[in-house]
Enzyme design. Structure first.
Site, short mmCIF file in Angstrom:
data_model
loop_
_atom_site.label_atom_id
_atom_site.label_comp_id
_atom_site.label_asym_id
_atom_site.label_seq_id
_atom_site.Cartn_x
_atom_site.Cartn_y
_atom_site.Cartn_z
CD GLU A 1 1.91 -12.42 -10.71
OE1 GLU A 1 1.00 -11.60 -10.55
OE2 GLU A 1 3.42 -12.37 -10.82
CG HIS B 1 7.38 -11.15 -10.05
ND1 HIS B 1 7.72 -10.86 -11.25
CD2 HIS B 1 5.78 -10.76 -9.88
CE1 HIS B 1 6.44 -10.17 -11.97
NE2 HIS B 1 5.50 -10.06 -10.98
CB SER C 1 -3.92 -7.76 -17.11
OG SER C 1 -2.79 -7.55 -17.78
N GLY D 1 -0.39 -5.92 -10.05
CA GLY D 1 0.60 -5.12 -10.49
C GLY D 1 0.33 -3.50 -10.52
N GLY D 2 0.17 -3.37 -12.02
CA GLY D 2 -0.30 -1.79 -12.18
C GLY D 2 -1.49 -1.08 -11.65
CD GLU E 1 7.90 -7.78 -13.64
OE1 GLU E 1 7.95 -7.28 -12.50
OE2 GLU E 1 6.68 -7.67 -14.23
N GLY F 1 1.16 -7.13 -17.13
CA GLY F 1 1.47 -5.72 -17.72
C GLY F 1 0.99 -5.69 -19.11
CG ASN G 1 5.15 -6.81 -7.35
OD1 ASN G 1 5.66 -6.24 -6.94
ND2 ASN G 1 5.33 -7.88 -8.46
CD1 TRP G 2 2.20 -0.72 -5.11
CD2 TRP G 2 3.55 0.42 -3.70
NE1 TRP G 2 1.23 0.00 -4.44
CE2 TRP G 2 2.15 0.93 -3.49
CE3 TRP G 2 4.28 1.11 -3.14
CZ2 TRP G 2 1.69 1.51 -2.35
CZ3 TRP G 2 4.00 1.92 -2.23
CH2 TRP G 2 2.77 2.13 -2.07
CE LYS G 3 4.78 -6.11 -11.65
NZ LYS G 3 4.46 -6.62 -13.07
#
Ligand code: 13P
Length: 250
Positions: free
Chosen positions: A166, A94, A212, A233-234, A96, A172, A9-11
Site C-alpha cells: 500500500e 497498516h 484507492s 479502504g473507502g 495509519e 485515501g 479495511n473498514w478502518k
C-alpha cells in the site's frame, strides 16, 4: 495459480447495525465468487460480523492486535482474544498505525509472530511515502519492511502470510499507482521473499495492492502477473462498489 484475495479495511467506520445490514446485503451478491472475500472491521463490530457471516463465504478480520497474550495493556486486544471469537484474519502494520500509533517494524514482527501463535492469519502492510518514491527508494523501503516483518517465521508461516503493498501516497487520496508500478513493487517484494525463503514459498505468497482501489481500476490491477487482489479502504464501505471489485466489474 494463486487465488485472488479481496479484503475490505473498514478502518474506524460502521456501527453494529450497519455491519449486519452490509453483510446481509453483500453475501448473496458474492456467494458464487471463486475469490476469497474478507472484511476487516472495528473491534466493536467483530462479533456481529462473525455471526452474520456464518454460513457465507465472507471471512472476518480485525485491523490490529497486541503482541502479548494478556496483561496490563489498557485499551489493547490480544490475538488470543480475537481467536476466542473465531476471527480468522488480522491486519498488521497498516501505514495509519505506523504513522499515528507508533507501530514499528519491530512491533509488526512481534505481532505477526503472535498472530500465528494464536492461529490467526496476518495481512501485513508495507508501503513507501511520496518522498521515498520521489527519491527512488521504493524497492529498498518495501523489501526491507517485508524482510523485517517476516523475520523468524517458518517457510510455512510465510506462505500463509498475506502481504498488502500500500503506497502511502495512494491511500485515501484517489491517486492509484499505475498497474505497472504496482506490479513492479509487488514483484520486488516477491523477489525478496524468494531470496530469503526460496522461490517455492515466494510463488505461493498472496501479495495484494492497496490504495484507492475502486471498481473502475480493480480489473486492470488484477490483470497484472503478480497482484493477487486488493486491500480496499473507502470503496469497501459501499456494498455495490465492493461487490463490483470482487467481481472485477467496472
Ligand atoms: P483507500 O482504498 O481508501 O485508499 O484505503 C486503502 C487502505 O488503506 C486499505 O488498507
Amino acid at each position: 495459480m494463486r487465488r485472488k484475495v479481496i479484503a475490505g479495511n473498514w478502518k474506524m467506520n460502521m456501527l453494529p447495525n450497519e455491519t449486519i445490514q452490509f453483510i446481509e446485503d453483500l453475501a448473496p451478491l458474492v456467494k458464487d465468487t471463486e475469490h476469497e472475500v474478507i472484511l476487516c472491521v472495528p473491534y466493536t463490530d467483530l462479533f456481529y460480523a462473525l455471526l452474520t457471516a456464518q454460513n457465507t463465504n465472507i471471512k472476518i478480520g480485525a485491523q490490529n492486535m497486541h503482541f502479548a497474550e494478556s496483561g496490563a495493556y489498557t485499551g489493547e486486544v490480544s490475538g488470543k482474544m480475537l481467536k476466542s471469537i473465531n476471527v480468522e484474519y488480522v491486519i498488521i502494520g497498516h501505514s495509519e498505525r505506523r504513522q499515528y500509533f507508533n507501530e514499528t517494524d519491530e512491533t509488526v514482527n512481534k505481532k505477526v509472530k503472535a498472530a500465528f501463535e494464536n492461529g490467526l492469519k496476518p495481512i501485513v502492510c508495507v508501503g513507501e511515502t511520496l518522498e521515498q518514491r520521489e527519491a527512488g527508494k521504493v524497492e529498498e523501503i518495501i523489501t526491507n519492511q517485508t524482510k523485517l516483518a517476516l523475520e523468524g517465521l517458518t517457510n510455512e508461516q510465510v506462505e500463509n502470510t498475506i502481504i498488502a503493498y500500500e503506497p502511502i501516497w495512494a491511500i485515501g487520496t484517489g491517486k492509484t499507482a499505475t498497474k505497472e508500478d504496482a506490479n513492479d513493487a509487488v514483484k520486488a517484494i516477491r523477489k525478496k521473499i524468494a531470496e530469503i525463503y526460496g522461490q517455492n514459498v515466494a510463488d505461493g505468497v498472496i501479495i495484494q495492492y492497496g490504495g484507492s482501489v475502486k471498481s473502475s481500476n480493480a480489473s486492470e490491477l488484477f490483470s497484472m502477473s503478480d497482484i493477487d487482489g486488493a486491500l480496499v479502504g473507502g470503496a469497501s464501505l459501499k456494498v455495490d462498489e465492493f461487490q463490483k471489485i470482487i467481481k472485477f466489474e467496472q
